[in-house]
Motif scaffolding. Structure first.
Motif, PDB file in Angstrom:
ATOM      1  N   SER A   9       0.876  -1.083  -0.004  1.00  0.00           N
ATOM      2  CA  SER A   9      -0.019   0.154  -0.090  1.00  0.00           C
ATOM      3  C   SER A   9       0.937   1.180  -0.070  1.00  0.00           C
ATOM      4  N   GLY A  10       0.601   2.206  -0.805  1.00  0.00           N
ATOM      5  CA  GLY A  10       1.283   3.602  -1.008  1.00  0.00           C
ATOM      6  C   GLY A  10       2.941   3.171  -1.556  1.00  0.00           C
ATOM      7  N   TYR A  11       3.081   2.352  -2.047  1.00  0.00           N
ATOM      8  CA  TYR A  11       4.483   2.073  -2.423  1.00  0.00           C
ATOM      9  C   TYR A  11       5.059   3.404  -2.988  1.00  0.00           C
ATOM     10  N   LEU A  12       4.295   4.004  -4.056  1.00  0.00           N
ATOM     11  CA  LEU A  12       4.856   5.220  -4.654  1.00  0.00           C
ATOM     12  C   LEU A  12       4.161   6.455  -3.992  1.00  0.00           C
ATOM     13  N   ASN A  13       4.999   7.261  -3.435  1.00  0.00           N
ATOM     14  CA  ASN A  13       4.740   8.717  -2.735  1.00  0.00           C
ATOM     15  C   ASN A  13       4.113   9.453  -3.970  1.00  0.00           C
ATOM     16  N   ARG A  14       3.572  10.718  -3.378  1.00  0.00           N
ATOM     17  CA  ARG A  14       2.752  11.661  -4.151  1.00  0.00           C
ATOM     18  C   ARG A  14       3.798  11.991  -5.256  1.00  0.00           C
ATOM     19  N   ALA A  15       5.022  12.517  -5.157  1.00  0.00           N
ATOM     20  CA  ALA A  15       5.901  12.862  -5.938  1.00  0.00           C
ATOM     21  C   ALA A  15       6.385  11.819  -7.086  1.00  0.00           C
ATOM     22  N   ALA A  16       6.491  10.481  -6.574  1.00  0.00           N
ATOM     23  CA  ALA A  16       6.702   9.354  -7.572  1.00  0.00           C
ATOM     24  C   ALA A  16       5.583   9.126  -8.541  1.00  0.00           C
TER      25      ALA A  16
END
Ligand code: SIN
Ligand code: FE2
Length: 200
Positions: A9-16
């Motif tokens: 869950s949430g592996y990529l943060n918003r910037a990614a």
């Protein structure tokens, strides 16, 4: 959950997620989304698709296949963005790079029926899935279509790995939750599935 299944869950943060969404925008500019059709019936799928990487998965009346060119433009697929290759290195636990990344675009009413990913030769490599944009209700079953399924929500930035015994698990997308993410300016959901196609 079947062994070999991972939900990060949430592996990529918003910037990614923003970096990846911009890269996929370029992929789509070069190899536009098109409407695939079901084998035999020719019925259109509700999801629109394109690919990046050397090989792309496509579906039409003649069947499912991997091919090196876009079925409508005849041009090559876009190269796989670096962030996808990096994610594969981090999560796939497999020594060879992915050859295909299917890009699925779901408008608010699109869905995907329960199916297995089995058009690849190499089932030792996992299928790695990344979600961007609106959330969805994802359904995961077992190795037989009749096995019980469970449904859970996927959100932008989530990663799934279908490996090991889960590599051939049935799965599908029951519904999209429109407006649940601000990532994609026009709304909708993008799902990326990275696959190794040929035996190394
Ligand atoms: C797929 O199975 O090709 C797509 C799955 C998803 O959209 O999460
Ligand atoms: Fe699939």
């Amino acid at each position: 959950m079947p062994p070999g299944f991972r939900f990060i869950s949430g592996y990529l943060n918003r910037a990614a997620q923003e970096t990846l969404a911009a890269a996929i925008g370029e992929v789509i500019e070069r190899a536009p989304l098109y409407t695939p059709r079901m084998p035999r019936s020719g019925k259109p799928l509700s999801v629109r698709m394109t690919n990046c990487g050397a090989l792309g998965w496509s579906s039409d009346v003649a069947g499912y296949r991997y091919q090196r060119t876009h079925p409508e433009t005849g041009g090559p697929w876009s190269p796989m963005p670096a962030i996808l290759l990096e994610t594969w290195r981090m999560l796939a636990a497999y020594p060879h790079p992915p050859e295909a990344c299917l890009v699925n675009f779901y408008a608010p009413t699109a869905r995907m029926g329960l199916h297995q990913d089995r058009d690849e030769q190499d089932f030792a490599a996992p299928v790695l899935s990344l979600s961007l944009g609106d959330g969805c209700l994802f359904r995961l079953g077992g190795l037989s279509r009749k096995d019980p399924t469970r449904s859970f929500r996927l959100a932008s930035g989530d990663a799934l790995v279908l490996g090991g015994e889960a590599r051939l698990a049935f799965h599908g997308v029951e519904r999209i939750f429109p407006g649940s993410s601000t990532l994609l300016p026009g709304g909708g959901r993008i799902n990326l599935t990275l696959r190794r196609v040929s035996l190394p």
